[in-house]
Scaffold this motif. Sequence first.
Motif, mmCIF file in Angstrom:
data_model
loop_
_atom_site.group_PDB
_atom_site.id
_atom_site.type_symbol
_atom_site.label_atom_id
_atom_site.label_comp_id
_atom_site.label_asym_id
_atom_site.label_seq_id
_atom_site.Cartn_x
_atom_site.Cartn_y
_atom_site.Cartn_z
ATOM 1 N N LEU A 20 0.833 -1.119 0.046
ATOM 2 C CA LEU A 20 -0.075 0.077 -0.010
ATOM 3 C C LEU A 20 0.876 1.158 0.005
ATOM 4 O O LEU A 20 0.666 2.352 -0.647
ATOM 5 N N GLU A 21 2.095 1.308 0.678
ATOM 6 C CA GLU A 21 2.763 2.270 0.691
ATOM 7 C C GLU A 21 3.266 2.476 -0.641
ATOM 8 O O GLU A 21 3.533 3.726 -1.148
ATOM 9 N N LEU A 22 3.737 1.553 -1.286
ATOM 10 C CA LEU A 22 4.444 1.865 -2.674
ATOM 11 C C LEU A 22 3.351 2.175 -3.730
ATOM 12 O O LEU A 22 3.608 3.084 -4.567
ATOM 13 N N ASP A 23 2.106 1.634 -3.665
ATOM 14 C CA ASP A 23 1.030 1.965 -4.646
ATOM 15 C C ASP A 23 0.712 3.647 -4.223
ATOM 16 O O ASP A 23 0.613 4.016 -5.424
ATOM 17 N N GLN A 24 0.807 3.994 -2.908
ATOM 18 C CA GLN A 24 0.671 5.419 -2.602
ATOM 19 C C GLN A 24 1.765 6.204 -3.296
ATOM 20 O O GLN A 24 1.393 7.236 -3.959
ATOM 21 N N ALA A 25 2.966 5.757 -3.080
ATOM 22 C CA ALA A 25 4.038 6.420 -3.757
ATOM 23 C C ALA A 25 3.963 6.464 -5.203
ATOM 24 O O ALA A 25 4.586 7.575 -5.878
ATOM 25 N N CYS A 26 3.625 5.436 -5.930
ATOM 26 C CA CYS A 26 3.717 5.563 -7.384
ATOM 27 C C CYS A 26 2.427 5.841 -8.125
ATOM 28 O O CYS A 26 2.387 6.510 -9.306
ATOM 29 N N GLN A 58 10.908 -0.391 2.249
ATOM 30 C CA GLN A 58 10.795 -1.769 2.249
ATOM 31 C C GLN A 58 10.817 -2.361 1.033
ATOM 32 O O GLN A 58 11.554 -3.280 0.699
ATOM 33 N N LEU A 59 9.878 -1.913 0.388
ATOM 34 C CA LEU A 59 9.434 -2.629 -0.904
ATOM 35 C C LEU A 59 9.764 -1.447 -1.836
ATOM 36 O O LEU A 59 9.258 -0.415 -2.120
ATOM 37 N N LEU A 60 10.845 -1.752 -2.795
ATOM 38 C CA LEU A 60 11.152 -0.787 -3.955
ATOM 39 C C LEU A 60 10.445 -0.895 -5.063
ATOM 40 O O LEU A 60 10.524 0.221 -5.885
ATOM 41 N N GLY A 61 9.872 -2.126 -5.417
ATOM 42 C CA GLY A 61 9.100 -2.230 -6.620
ATOM 43 C C GLY A 61 8.238 -3.384 -6.627
ATOM 44 O O GLY A 61 8.388 -4.442 -5.777
ATOM 45 N N MET A 62 6.935 -3.668 -7.361
ATOM 46 C CA MET A 62 6.292 -4.700 -7.534
ATOM 47 C C MET A 62 5.815 -4.823 -8.875
ATOM 48 O O MET A 62 5.472 -3.663 -9.615
ATOM 49 N N GLY A 63 5.354 -5.933 -9.153
ATOM 50 C CA GLY A 63 4.689 -6.297 -10.789
ATOM 51 C C GLY A 63 3.660 -7.321 -10.523
ATOM 52 O O GLY A 63 3.731 -8.089 -9.386
ATOM 53 N N CYS A 64 2.621 -7.077 -11.116
ATOM 54 C CA CYS A 64 1.416 -8.120 -11.093
ATOM 55 C C CYS A 64 1.186 -8.583 -12.530
ATOM 56 O O CYS A 64 1.185 -7.649 -13.495
ATOM 57 N N PHE A 65 0.837 -9.724 -12.576
ATOM 58 C CA PHE A 65 0.071 -10.114 -13.831
ATOM 59 C C PHE A 65 -0.986 -11.048 -13.455
ATOM 60 O O PHE A 65 -1.004 -11.728 -12.596
#
Length: 182
Positions: A20-26, A58-65
Motif C-alpha cells: 500500500l505504501e508503494l502503491d501510494q508513492a507510485c 521496504q518494498l522498492l518495486g512490484m509487478g503483477c500479472f
Amino acid sequence: MISSDLQLRSLTTNDLSAILELDQACFGGLWTMDGYQRELDSPNSELLGLFAPLSSIQLLGMGCFWSIVDEAHITILAIHPQYHRQGLGQALLYALLKTAGDRGLERATLEVRASNLAAISLYQKFGFKTAGLRRRYYKDNGEDALILWLSELQHPKFQTTLDNWHTTVSKQLNQFSWQLIN
C-alpha cells in the motif's frame, strides 16, 4: 564500491502495508488493501516484489500479472520514485515474463499511458509491440492507453531471449551497485 542486495520474491499478506505504501508513492492509491488481498489470494494472479534489505524503503518495486487462459496480462509494474532509472523496472519485467513463461503462458499484454515514454521504451526493449489503443482509458485524466503485446513466450527462442535479458538486466543493476540474489 559495495553492492546492495536485491531480493525478488512473491508477495504475501505480510507485505500488505508495504504494498500500500508503494502503491501510494507510485499511483496515489490505485488499489485498496482489499484489492491487493484479492490479488494475493487469487491462483490466477502473480504478484512479485523487489526488496533491498538495507534500504530505508521496504518494498522498492512490484509487478503483477493475471493469468488469463494462455496470456499474462500485466496489471502493475511499479518502482518507487526514489529508485527510478536504476534497472529495477527491467529486473521486475524480466521476472514477470520469466514467471509467465514458466507458467506455460503463450503471450504477455498490458496497457500503458500513451504519455509514459519511459515505460513504453522499457517495454519495447523487451520486445513488446503496439497492438492498439484504448481511447480515454485512464479515468483520472481521460488519457489514452496503448495496448502492448509480446508473443511466443513458449517458443524455444524465448529461453535464449530470457537468458540474454538476464545478462543485460544484471549488468544494468551492477552499474547502480545492485546485485539480484535469489
